[in-house]
Design a protein around this motif. Structure first.
Motif, PDB file in Angstrom:
ATOM      1  N   UNK A 286     148.014  61.656  34.849  1.00  0.00           N
ATOM      2  CA  UNK A 286     149.347  61.250  34.404  1.00  0.00           C
ATOM      3  C   UNK A 286     149.538  59.744  34.518  1.00  0.00           C
ATOM      4  N   UNK A 287     149.121  59.163  35.649  1.00  0.00           N
ATOM      5  CA  UNK A 287     149.342  57.733  35.865  1.00  0.00           C
ATOM      6  C   UNK A 287     148.461  56.877  34.954  1.00  0.00           C
ATOM      7  N   UNK A 288     147.243  57.332  34.706  1.00  0.00           N
ATOM      8  CA  UNK A 288     146.309  56.553  33.888  1.00  0.00           C
ATOM      9  C   UNK A 288     146.378  56.931  32.417  1.00  0.00           C
ATOM     10  N   UNK A 289     147.178  57.965  32.100  1.00  0.00           N
ATOM     11  CA  UNK A 289     147.264  58.463  30.725  1.00  0.00           C
ATOM     12  C   UNK A 289     145.857  58.720  30.190  1.00  0.00           C
ATOM     13  N   UNK A 290     145.098  59.505  30.943  1.00  0.00           N
ATOM     14  CA  UNK A 290     143.687  59.696  30.635  1.00  0.00           C
ATOM     15  C   UNK A 290     143.255  61.106  30.999  1.00  0.00           C
ATOM     16  N   UNK A 291     142.062  61.434  30.540  1.00  0.00           N
ATOM     17  CA  UNK A 291     141.383  62.640  30.988  1.00  0.00           C
ATOM     18  C   UNK A 291     140.574  62.286  32.233  1.00  0.00           C
ATOM     19  N   UNK A 292     140.721  63.074  33.289  1.00  0.00           N
ATOM     20  CA  UNK A 292     140.100  62.751  34.574  1.00  0.00           C
ATOM     21  C   UNK A 292     139.172  63.894  34.972  1.00  0.00           C
ATOM     22  N   UNK A 293     138.012  63.518  35.532  1.00  0.00           N
ATOM     23  CA  UNK A 293     137.042  64.496  36.001  1.00  0.00           C
ATOM     24  C   UNK A 293     136.461  63.995  37.316  1.00  0.00           C
ATOM     25  N   UNK A 294     136.578  64.815  38.370  1.00  0.00           N
ATOM     26  CA  UNK A 294     136.014  64.483  39.671  1.00  0.00           C
ATOM     27  C   UNK A 294     134.729  65.285  39.835  1.00  0.00           C
ATOM     28  N   UNK A 295     133.614  64.568  40.031  1.00  0.00           N
ATOM     29  CA  UNK A 295     132.312  65.203  40.205  1.00  0.00           C
ATOM     30  C   UNK A 295     131.854  65.062  41.643  1.00  0.00           C
ATOM     31  N   UNK A 296     131.118  66.044  42.121  1.00  0.00           N
ATOM     32  CA  UNK A 296     130.549  65.978  43.450  1.00  0.00           C
ATOM     33  C   UNK A 296     129.275  65.162  43.467  1.00  0.00           C
ATOM     34  N   UNK A 297     128.691  64.942  44.637  1.00  0.00           N
ATOM     35  CA  UNK A 297     127.457  64.150  44.725  1.00  0.00           C
ATOM     36  C   UNK A 297     126.288  64.790  43.999  1.00  0.00           C
ATOM     37  N   UNK A 298     126.356  66.113  43.781  1.00  0.00           N
ATOM     38  CA  UNK A 298     125.292  66.792  43.044  1.00  0.00           C
ATOM     39  C   UNK A 298     125.593  66.894  41.559  1.00  0.00           C
ATOM     40  N   UNK A 299     126.661  66.247  41.096  1.00  0.00           N
ATOM     41  CA  UNK A 299     127.022  66.274  39.687  1.00  0.00           C
ATOM     42  C   UNK A 299     127.871  67.458  39.283  1.00  0.00           C
ATOM     43  N   UNK A 300     128.157  68.361  40.218  1.00  0.00           N
ATOM     44  CA  UNK A 300     128.981  69.525  39.893  1.00  0.00           C
ATOM     45  C   UNK A 300     130.446  69.119  39.750  1.00  0.00           C
ATOM     46  N   UNK A 301     131.166  69.800  38.856  1.00  0.00           N
ATOM     47  CA  UNK A 301     132.577  69.513  38.624  1.00  0.00           C
ATOM     48  C   UNK A 301     133.408  70.048  39.782  1.00  0.00           C
ATOM     49  N   UNK A 302     134.182  69.155  40.404  1.00  0.00           N
ATOM     50  CA  UNK A 302     135.039  69.531  41.520  1.00  0.00           C
ATOM     51  C   UNK A 302     136.487  69.711  41.092  1.00  0.00           C
ATOM     52  N   UNK A 303     136.975  68.829  40.191  1.00  0.00           N
ATOM     53  CA  UNK A 303     138.388  68.907  39.792  1.00  0.00           C
ATOM     54  C   UNK A 303     138.559  68.249  38.428  1.00  0.00           C
ATOM     55  N   UNK A 304     138.822  69.024  37.370  1.00  0.00           N
ATOM     56  CA  UNK A 304     139.113  68.436  36.052  1.00  0.00           C
ATOM     57  C   UNK A 304     140.618  68.351  35.817  1.00  0.00           C
ATOM     58  N   UNK A 305     141.023  67.425  34.971  1.00  0.00           N
ATOM     59  CA  UNK A 305     142.432  67.300  34.574  1.00  0.00           C
ATOM     60  C   UNK A 305     142.480  66.758  33.156  1.00  0.00           C
ATOM     61  N   UNK A 306     143.212  67.425  32.306  1.00  0.00           N
ATOM     62  CA  UNK A 306     143.285  67.007  30.919  1.00  0.00           C
ATOM     63  C   UNK A 306     142.254  67.735  30.076  1.00  0.00           C
ATOM     64  N   UNK A 307     142.273  67.456  28.788  1.00  0.00           N
ATOM     65  CA  UNK A 307     141.342  68.104  27.860  1.00  0.00           C
ATOM     66  C   UNK A 307     139.955  67.491  28.018  1.00  0.00           C
ATOM     67  N   UNK A 308     139.030  68.266  28.521  1.00  0.00           N
ATOM     68  CA  UNK A 308     137.693  67.773  28.815  1.00  0.00           C
ATOM     69  C   UNK A 308     136.813  67.824  27.565  1.00  0.00           C
ATOM     70  N   UNK A 309     135.882  66.862  27.424  1.00  0.00           N
ATOM     71  CA  UNK A 309     134.947  66.898  26.286  1.00  0.00           C
ATOM     72  C   UNK A 309     133.963  68.060  26.421  1.00  0.00           C
ATOM     73  N   UNK A 310     133.357  68.433  25.282  1.00  0.00           N
ATOM     74  CA  UNK A 310     132.399  69.537  25.308  1.00  0.00           C
ATOM     75  C   UNK A 310     131.185  69.204  26.160  1.00  0.00           C
ATOM     76  N   UNK A 311     130.736  67.945  26.114  1.00  0.00           N
ATOM     77  CA  UNK A 311     129.604  67.529  26.936  1.00  0.00           C
ATOM     78  C   UNK A 311     129.818  66.091  27.386  1.00  0.00           C
ATOM     79  N   UNK A 312     129.306  65.801  28.556  1.00  0.00           N
ATOM     80  CA  UNK A 312     129.447  64.458  29.103  1.00  0.00           C
ATOM     81  C   UNK A 312     128.426  63.524  28.465  1.00  0.00           C
ATOM     82  N   UNK A 313     128.712  62.198  28.418  1.00  0.00           N
ATOM     83  CA  UNK A 313     127.753  61.250  27.822  1.00  0.00           C
ATOM     84  C   UNK A 313     126.419  61.281  28.554  1.00  0.00           C
TER      85      UNK A 313
END
Length: 646
Positions: A286-313
């Motif tokens: 909300x504050x950044x007006x963005x899609x946010x994704x929190x990843x763990x140290x192993x690359x696993x998704x911990x907390x997504x927010x917003x419309x996520x892309x089908x695949x990461x870059x």
């Protein structure tokens, strides 16, 4: 007709004509009538004198009128020059006024060019060709030389025929094209500075009077003041515009700072209220007006927010390492930002933010604060794990430093840390190159955390102690993970498997020798363990696993002979001694060649179809020799001594 007294009448007539502002021809008619009337010479002289005086008075009046008109024109010009003009528009007004003031055909203004001493025509009026605007004027020729040297007006009644002027083909060509004859050049000066020349030209031969020169000099002085004022005004306007931009930027910065402060306060309150990573991701989105994704140290998704892309870059993994290494958010080509979630050197995860609509403006400071907040939350959730990870790494360093036989305390520490070295482990070593050691160390921390292993770094070599039974496969997995991240092939050595604490140091030394052997063999970017290196592994291995090497090379043949009392091993030796000839081998064994051929077919079934390739035959022959030596030195070790063979 003039009547008597003729002189008085003639003088009165001249005065009447003067009062009527009659043309000069009317005065000449009075003299003509007096002559026709046959007046005496003395009376005729008085009338002619009266005519001359009348014409002088009339010329004086005309001169004063012209002077008054010139002064009025100067006053009007001065009034016009006080109006706000751009420099180009102002110069156009000046050239137009100069033409009208002296009723000339053309006027133009030249300014100094970038090349010192030269000029160029900035503005012109009355030109008939396209050769004047922007035309270069050499400073060593033309009227500019005399004007510049004398800082005074200079004129010529006929430019092309005037020998006083230093001519140049370039300027003369333009003068011919325009058909110019008389030219007057007046310097443009302000205070003590000279910054240009005002030219006035006529297309006929003309002698400029002192009054005209003085008039143009006054115009030039007014023009110089107006030009300097315009330049000053332009500078002031530019400075004002720059100040306005600075003020606008400052206001925007203050607004962003206030907004960022509010967002930071909101994130801090969320932590104090016991919020989790999902709440953090939602608030940050909300504050950044963005899609946010929190990843763990192993690359696993911990907390997504917003419309996520089908695949990461594809470049996300490398950008995450750079963000951790440089301690700064890293932008990707598609507008995505990657920030490290870290505590010191400890990798706690990665924050991925993609602004809405890919907009360029982005609050990087708020992104960093969000990443720090996520790190605090991760620390709160994983404080025990992080402390344990640091203790585990310190334990690995101590394990490599303590000599064998003095591991009682290490065994106790291993039990407290739940490190079970009674399970099979392998040692993997890699030497990052190209200044990527920091990035590789961050990766190693995350990798060992996922694998339940330990890491250490010494002399630029990263050492990993990992659970596993296949050293070669572990080395390949490490190389496959590091190579794309470091953007160059990584050479990896490995040793094991083993159990217990004491074999760790020898296994590390063996893995290092494998790494050095790969470098010596110019096999950069490859992986190997002592077993993968074949007989080189026997030579390099700290624990000379001869039996293991023999078993890998010809174990199935030895086992077949032991179970069926055959002579396949003997046949192999004879076959190689005969240079690979079944016929000569049959003579040595005193059997039929078909018997040798059938035995070779059986060997192919046991060792595989590639056993006769050069690399395999080399290892088989070495294994045969080692087997023979072991059998001669320890004939009863394998329990086969004295058994019959056939």
């Amino acid at each position: 007709m003039i009547s008597r007294p003729e002189t008085a009448v003639g003088a009165l007539t001249v005065l009447e004509l003067l009062a009527q502002e009659a043309p000069p021809s009317a005065f000449d008619a009075v003299v003509h009538d007096a002559r026709a009337a046959g007046l005496p010479a003395d009376q005729l002289t008085h009338i002619e004198r009266a005519r001359e005086l009348a014409l002088s008075v009339q010329a004086l009046f005309q001169h004063r009128e012209q002077r008054e008109a010139g002064l009025n024109a100067l006053v009007e010009t001065a009034r016009d020059l006080t109006l706000p003009y751009t420099l180009t528009a102002l110069l156009k007004v000046i050239t137009q006024r100069a033409r009208r003031l002296l009723h000339l055909d053309m006027s133009y203004i030249s300014f100094p060019a970038e090349r010192e001493g030269d000029f160029y025509v900035h503005s012109a009026d009355g030109q008939t060709t396209a050769l004047t605007e922007g035309m270069p004027v050499p400073g060593t020729s033309g009227l500019a030389v005399d004007v510049q040297n004398g800082s005074a007006p200079f004129w010529t009644p006929d430019y092309l025929s005037d020998d006083r002027i230093t001519h140049s083909e370039e300027v003369d060509g333009v003068v011919r094209a325009e058909g110019l004859r008389a030219i007057l050049a007046v310097p443009l000066r302000h205070a003590d500075s000279f910054f240009g020349v005002l030219y006035c030209a006529d297309r006929k031969v003309r002698h400029f009077s002192p009054h005209e020169i003085a008039l143009m000099t006054s115009l030039a002085d007014l023009a110089a003041v107006a030009i300097e004022k315009s330049r000053t005004l332009n500078r002031v306007q530019a400075e004002i515009a720059e100040l306005e931009l600075d003020i606008s930027a400052a206001k925007s910065g203050l607004a962003d700072a206030a907004r960022g402060h509010g967002a930071q306060a909101r994130l801090t309150d969320m932590v104090l209220e016991g919020g989790d990573l999902h709440t953090l991701a939602r608030v940050a989105a909300e504050e950044l007006d963005s899609t946010v994704l929190v990843l763990g140290p192993d690359g696993a998704t911990l907390a997504p927010a917003g419309e996520q892309p089908e695949r990461l870059p594809d470049s996300l993994a490398r950008a995450a390492l750079d963000a951790h290494h440089n301690r700064r958010p890293v932008p990707l080509a598609d507008g995505t930002w990657v920030a490290a979630i870290a505590a010191g050197a400890e990798d706690l995860g990665t924050l991925v933010v993609r602004p809405a609509d890919g907009r360029a403006g982005f609050d990087e400071r708020l992104l960093e604060h969000t990443a720090r907040t996520a790190a605090i939350m991760q620390l709160m959730l994983r404080s025990t794990t992080i402390a344990e990870s640091q203790i585990r790494d310190a334990f690995f360093d101590d394990l490599l430093a303590v000599p064998p036989g003095q591991s009682e305390q290490l065994e106790e520490r291993a039990r407290r840390l739940s490190i079970d070295l009674n399970r099979p482990h392998v040692v993997v070593v890699a030497r990052p190159e190209g200044g990527a050691q920091g990035r590789a160390l961050i990766w190693a921390s995350s990798y060992t955390y996922r694998k339940g292993g330990l890491r250490s770094i010494r002399d630029g070599v990263i050492s990993l102690l990992l659970p596993g039974e296949d050293a070669g496969a572990a080395a390949k997995e490490v190389s496959d993970a590091l190579t794309p991240l470091l953007e160059h092939p990584v050479t990896v050595g490995a040793a094991g498997p083993f159990t217990g604490l004491d074999p760790v140091r020898p296994a590390l030394a063996e893995a290092m020798r494998c790494l050095d052997a790969l470098a010596a063999l110019d096999c950069h970017g490859t992986t190997a363990s002592a077993r993968d290196l074949g007989f080189l592994g026997v030579l390099l291995g700290d624990v000379r696993d001869v039996a293991g090497f023999i078993g890998d090379a010809i174990g199935p043949v030895i086992a077949y002979d032991a179970q069926r009392f055959t002579q396949l091993v003997q046949t192999l030796e004879a076959y190689f001694d005969a240079g690979g000839s079944p016929t000569y081998a049959a003579e040595t064994l005193h059997v039929h060649p078909n018997t040798v051929s059938r035995r070779l077919e059986r060997i192919t079934e046991l060792l595989g179809p590639d056993w006769q390739k050069p690399a395999e035959t080399l290892e088989i022959q070495l294994a045969l020799r080692l087997h023979r030596v072991r059998g001669a030195l320890r004939p009863y070790e394998d329990g086969t001594a004295g058994q019959p063979t056939r």
